[in-house]
Design an enzyme around this catalytic site. Sequence first.
Site, PDB file in Angstrom:
ATOM      1  N   LYS A  11      -8.942   5.518  -0.435  1.00  0.00           N
ATOM      2  CA  LYS A  11      -9.159   4.126  -0.027  1.00  0.00           C
ATOM      3  C   LYS A  11     -10.102   4.003   1.182  1.00  0.00           C
ATOM      4  O   LYS A  11     -10.379   5.004   1.876  1.00  0.00           O
ATOM      5  CB  LYS A  11      -7.798   3.499   0.304  1.00  0.00           C
ATOM      6  CG  LYS A  11      -6.861   3.415  -0.898  1.00  0.00           C
ATOM      7  CD  LYS A  11      -5.608   2.631  -0.540  1.00  0.00           C
ATOM      8  CE  LYS A  11      -4.662   2.524  -1.717  1.00  0.00           C
ATOM      9  NZ  LYS A  11      -3.507   1.647  -1.428  1.00  0.00           N
ATOM     10  N   TYR A  51      -5.784  -4.610  -9.332  1.00  0.00           N
ATOM     11  CA  TYR A  51      -4.425  -4.816  -8.789  1.00  0.00           C
ATOM     12  C   TYR A  51      -3.789  -6.107  -9.326  1.00  0.00           C
ATOM     13  O   TYR A  51      -2.912  -6.664  -8.668  1.00  0.00           O
ATOM     14  CB  TYR A  51      -4.481  -4.855  -7.268  1.00  0.00           C
ATOM     15  CG  TYR A  51      -4.560  -3.489  -6.600  1.00  0.00           C
ATOM     16  CD1 TYR A  51      -3.498  -2.586  -6.701  1.00  0.00           C
ATOM     17  CD2 TYR A  51      -5.660  -3.098  -5.864  1.00  0.00           C
ATOM     18  CE1 TYR A  51      -3.540  -1.344  -6.083  1.00  0.00           C
ATOM     19  CE2 TYR A  51      -5.713  -1.858  -5.244  1.00  0.00           C
ATOM     20  CZ  TYR A  51      -4.650  -0.984  -5.351  1.00  0.00           C
ATOM     21  OH  TYR A  51      -4.695   0.242  -4.738  1.00  0.00           O
ATOM     22  N   PHE A  59       0.938  -9.851  -0.313  1.00  0.00           N
ATOM     23  CA  PHE A  59      -0.112  -9.008   0.267  1.00  0.00           C
ATOM     24  C   PHE A  59      -1.344  -8.876  -0.631  1.00  0.00           C
ATOM     25  O   PHE A  59      -2.255  -8.132  -0.311  1.00  0.00           O
ATOM     26  CB  PHE A  59       0.451  -7.616   0.587  1.00  0.00           C
ATOM     27  CG  PHE A  59       1.085  -6.895  -0.582  1.00  0.00           C
ATOM     28  CD1 PHE A  59       0.318  -6.211  -1.508  1.00  0.00           C
ATOM     29  CD2 PHE A  59       2.462  -6.910  -0.753  1.00  0.00           C
ATOM     30  CE1 PHE A  59       0.886  -5.544  -2.577  1.00  0.00           C
ATOM     31  CE2 PHE A  59       3.057  -6.241  -1.821  1.00  0.00           C
ATOM     32  CZ  PHE A  59       2.262  -5.560  -2.736  1.00  0.00           C
ATOM     33  N   ARG A  87       1.972  11.877  -6.914  1.00  0.00           N
ATOM     34  CA  ARG A  87       2.795  11.011  -6.059  1.00  0.00           C
ATOM     35  C   ARG A  87       3.541  11.828  -5.001  1.00  0.00           C
ATOM     36  O   ARG A  87       3.752  11.371  -3.880  1.00  0.00           O
ATOM     37  CB  ARG A  87       3.744  10.165  -6.917  1.00  0.00           C
ATOM     38  CG  ARG A  87       2.959   9.150  -7.754  1.00  0.00           C
ATOM     39  CD  ARG A  87       3.843   8.339  -8.663  1.00  0.00           C
ATOM     40  NE  ARG A  87       4.582   7.313  -7.960  1.00  0.00           N
ATOM     41  CZ  ARG A  87       4.074   6.157  -7.544  1.00  0.00           C
ATOM     42  NH1 ARG A  87       2.788   5.875  -7.725  1.00  0.00           N
ATOM     43  NH2 ARG A  87       4.827   5.271  -6.941  1.00  0.00           N
ATOM     44  N   THR A  93       4.759   5.187  -0.060  1.00  0.00           N
ATOM     45  CA  THR A  93       3.771   4.111   0.163  1.00  0.00           C
ATOM     46  C   THR A  93       3.647   3.784   1.654  1.00  0.00           C
ATOM     47  O   THR A  93       2.543   3.641   2.177  1.00  0.00           O
ATOM     48  CB  THR A  93       4.201   2.835  -0.607  1.00  0.00           C
ATOM     49  OG1 THR A  93       4.374   3.183  -1.982  1.00  0.00           O
ATOM     50  CG2 THR A  93       3.167   1.741  -0.463  1.00  0.00           C
ATOM     51  N   ARG A 104      -0.196  10.753   3.012  1.00  0.00           N
ATOM     52  CA  ARG A 104       0.056   9.523   3.779  1.00  0.00           C
ATOM     53  C   ARG A 104       0.688   9.823   5.137  1.00  0.00           C
ATOM     54  O   ARG A 104       0.417   9.126   6.115  1.00  0.00           O
ATOM     55  CB  ARG A 104       0.899   8.572   2.944  1.00  0.00           C
ATOM     56  CG  ARG A 104       0.059   7.892   1.846  1.00  0.00           C
ATOM     57  CD  ARG A 104       0.905   7.202   0.839  1.00  0.00           C
ATOM     58  NE  ARG A 104       0.133   6.362  -0.076  1.00  0.00           N
ATOM     59  CZ  ARG A 104       0.611   5.942  -1.233  1.00  0.00           C
ATOM     60  NH1 ARG A 104       1.830   6.277  -1.621  1.00  0.00           N
ATOM     61  NH2 ARG A 104      -0.135   5.174  -2.014  1.00  0.00           N
ATOM     62  N   ASN A 114      -3.184   2.794   3.452  1.00  0.00           N
ATOM     63  CA  ASN A 114      -2.382   4.001   3.226  1.00  0.00           C
ATOM     64  C   ASN A 114      -3.159   5.121   2.508  1.00  0.00           C
ATOM     65  O   ASN A 114      -2.571   5.972   1.853  1.00  0.00           O
ATOM     66  CB  ASN A 114      -1.066   3.665   2.522  1.00  0.00           C
ATOM     67  CG  ASN A 114      -1.261   3.080   1.146  1.00  0.00           C
ATOM     68  OD1 ASN A 114      -2.395   2.835   0.742  1.00  0.00           O
ATOM     69  ND2 ASN A 114      -0.178   2.861   0.428  1.00  0.00           N
ATOM     70  N   HIS A 117      -4.354   5.783  -3.483  1.00  0.00           N
ATOM     71  CA  HIS A 117      -3.587   5.158  -4.568  1.00  0.00           C
ATOM     72  C   HIS A 117      -3.409   6.186  -5.668  1.00  0.00           C
ATOM     73  O   HIS A 117      -4.312   6.983  -5.921  1.00  0.00           O
ATOM     74  CB  HIS A 117      -4.346   3.949  -5.142  1.00  0.00           C
ATOM     75  CG  HIS A 117      -3.801   3.489  -6.463  1.00  0.00           C
ATOM     76  ND1 HIS A 117      -2.706   2.665  -6.560  1.00  0.00           N
ATOM     77  CD2 HIS A 117      -4.160   3.788  -7.731  1.00  0.00           C
ATOM     78  CE1 HIS A 117      -2.423   2.469  -7.839  1.00  0.00           C
ATOM     79  NE2 HIS A 117      -3.302   3.146  -8.571  1.00  0.00           N
ATOM     80  N   GLU A 128      -5.590   2.814 -16.055  1.00  0.00           N
ATOM     81  CA  GLU A 128      -6.367   2.856 -14.806  1.00  0.00           C
ATOM     82  C   GLU A 128      -7.567   3.796 -14.919  1.00  0.00           C
ATOM     83  O   GLU A 128      -8.638   3.520 -14.375  1.00  0.00           O
ATOM     84  CB  GLU A 128      -5.457   3.271 -13.644  1.00  0.00           C
ATOM     85  CG  GLU A 128      -4.407   2.204 -13.332  1.00  0.00           C
ATOM     86  CD  GLU A 128      -3.526   2.557 -12.138  1.00  0.00           C
ATOM     87  OE1 GLU A 128      -3.649   3.664 -11.580  1.00  0.00           O
ATOM     88  OE2 GLU A 128      -2.708   1.703 -11.759  1.00  0.00           O
TER      89      GLU A 128
HETATM   90  P1  CMP Z   1      -0.974   1.350  -3.908  1.00  0.00           P
HETATM   91  O1  CMP Z   1      -0.329   2.577  -4.368  1.00  0.00           O
HETATM   92  O2  CMP Z   1      -2.462   1.281  -3.921  1.00  0.00           O
HETATM   93  O3  CMP Z   1      -0.427   0.123  -4.777  1.00  0.00           O
HETATM   94  C1  CMP Z   1      -0.383  -1.196  -4.286  1.00  0.00           C
HETATM   95  C2  CMP Z   1      -0.718  -1.277  -2.839  1.00  0.00           C
HETATM   96  O4  CMP Z   1      -0.313  -2.454  -2.189  1.00  0.00           O
HETATM   97  C3  CMP Z   1       0.027  -0.186  -2.091  1.00  0.00           C
HETATM   98  O5  CMP Z   1      -0.494   1.066  -2.416  1.00  0.00           O
HETATM   99  C4  CMP Z   1      -0.154  -0.633  -0.654  1.00  0.00           C
HETATM  100  O6  CMP Z   1      -1.381  -0.205  -0.108  1.00  0.00           O
HETATM  101  C5  CMP Z   1      -0.172  -2.138  -0.833  1.00  0.00           C
HETATM  102  N1  CMP Z   1       1.059  -2.705  -0.337  1.00  0.00           N
HETATM  103  C6  CMP Z   1       2.293  -2.545  -0.839  1.00  0.00           C
HETATM  104  N2  CMP Z   1       3.186  -3.234  -0.099  1.00  0.00           N
HETATM  105  C7  CMP Z   1       2.492  -3.816   0.889  1.00  0.00           C
HETATM  106  C8  CMP Z   1       2.836  -4.657   1.967  1.00  0.00           C
HETATM  107  N3  CMP Z   1       4.099  -5.029   2.169  1.00  0.00           N
HETATM  108  N4  CMP Z   1       1.853  -5.081   2.769  1.00  0.00           N
HETATM  109  C9  CMP Z   1       0.567  -4.716   2.549  1.00  0.00           C
HETATM  110  N5  CMP Z   1       0.167  -3.925   1.534  1.00  0.00           N
HETATM  111  C10 CMP Z   1       1.124  -3.487   0.718  1.00  0.00           C
END
Ligand code: CMP
Length: 140
Positions: A11, A51, A59, A87, A93, A104, A114, A117, A128
């Site tokens: 990212k 997404y 968010f 994962r 996450t 992470r 983070n 993905h 995807e």
């Molecule tokens: P990802 O695995 O890319 O899938 C969805 C993304 O949404 C997740 O990682 C985070 O980066 C983001 N995400 C999930 N929860 C939150 C949150 N509470 N606030 C901001 N971003 C979020």
Amino acid sequence: MAVTRTLSIIKPDATNRNLTGKINAKFEEAGLRIVAQKRIRLTKEQAGKFYEVHKERPFYDELTTFMSSAPVVVQVLEGENAVAENRRVMGATNPADADPGTIRKEFALSMGENSVHGSDSDENAAIEIAFFFADTEIVG
Ligand code: CMP
């Protein structure tokens, strides 16, 4: 166990800090092979489409703005049980909950920024991967 594939995205927070190589080393040390990879800049519309499943979440706008703010590196990782293995290597996450040694834990800045993905199921991995790559671009 079967050899499978998963989609990974490095990212903007990580590409901004020049961490692509360090993150790729984590994948390769875990036995995941990078069988396709490209650095691209997503538009906000593309990020929104990718997404879409999170469209109703509070968010969503923050997420799609962030994902289109700088280059990302999209990748196909291949290995035994690739979705689950990736994962595990990524960690939780929220970096505050991530295990030591995970991407992470070491690199992520926050829940939103983070660093990586990864697909959450074999079914979503296929969807995807097809979002970013033609079959001819994946060389195992
Ligand atoms: P990802 O695995 O890319 O899938 C969805 C993304 O949404 C997740 O990682 C985070 O980066 C983001 N995400 C999930 N929860 C939150 C949150 N509470 N606030 C901001 N971003 C979020």
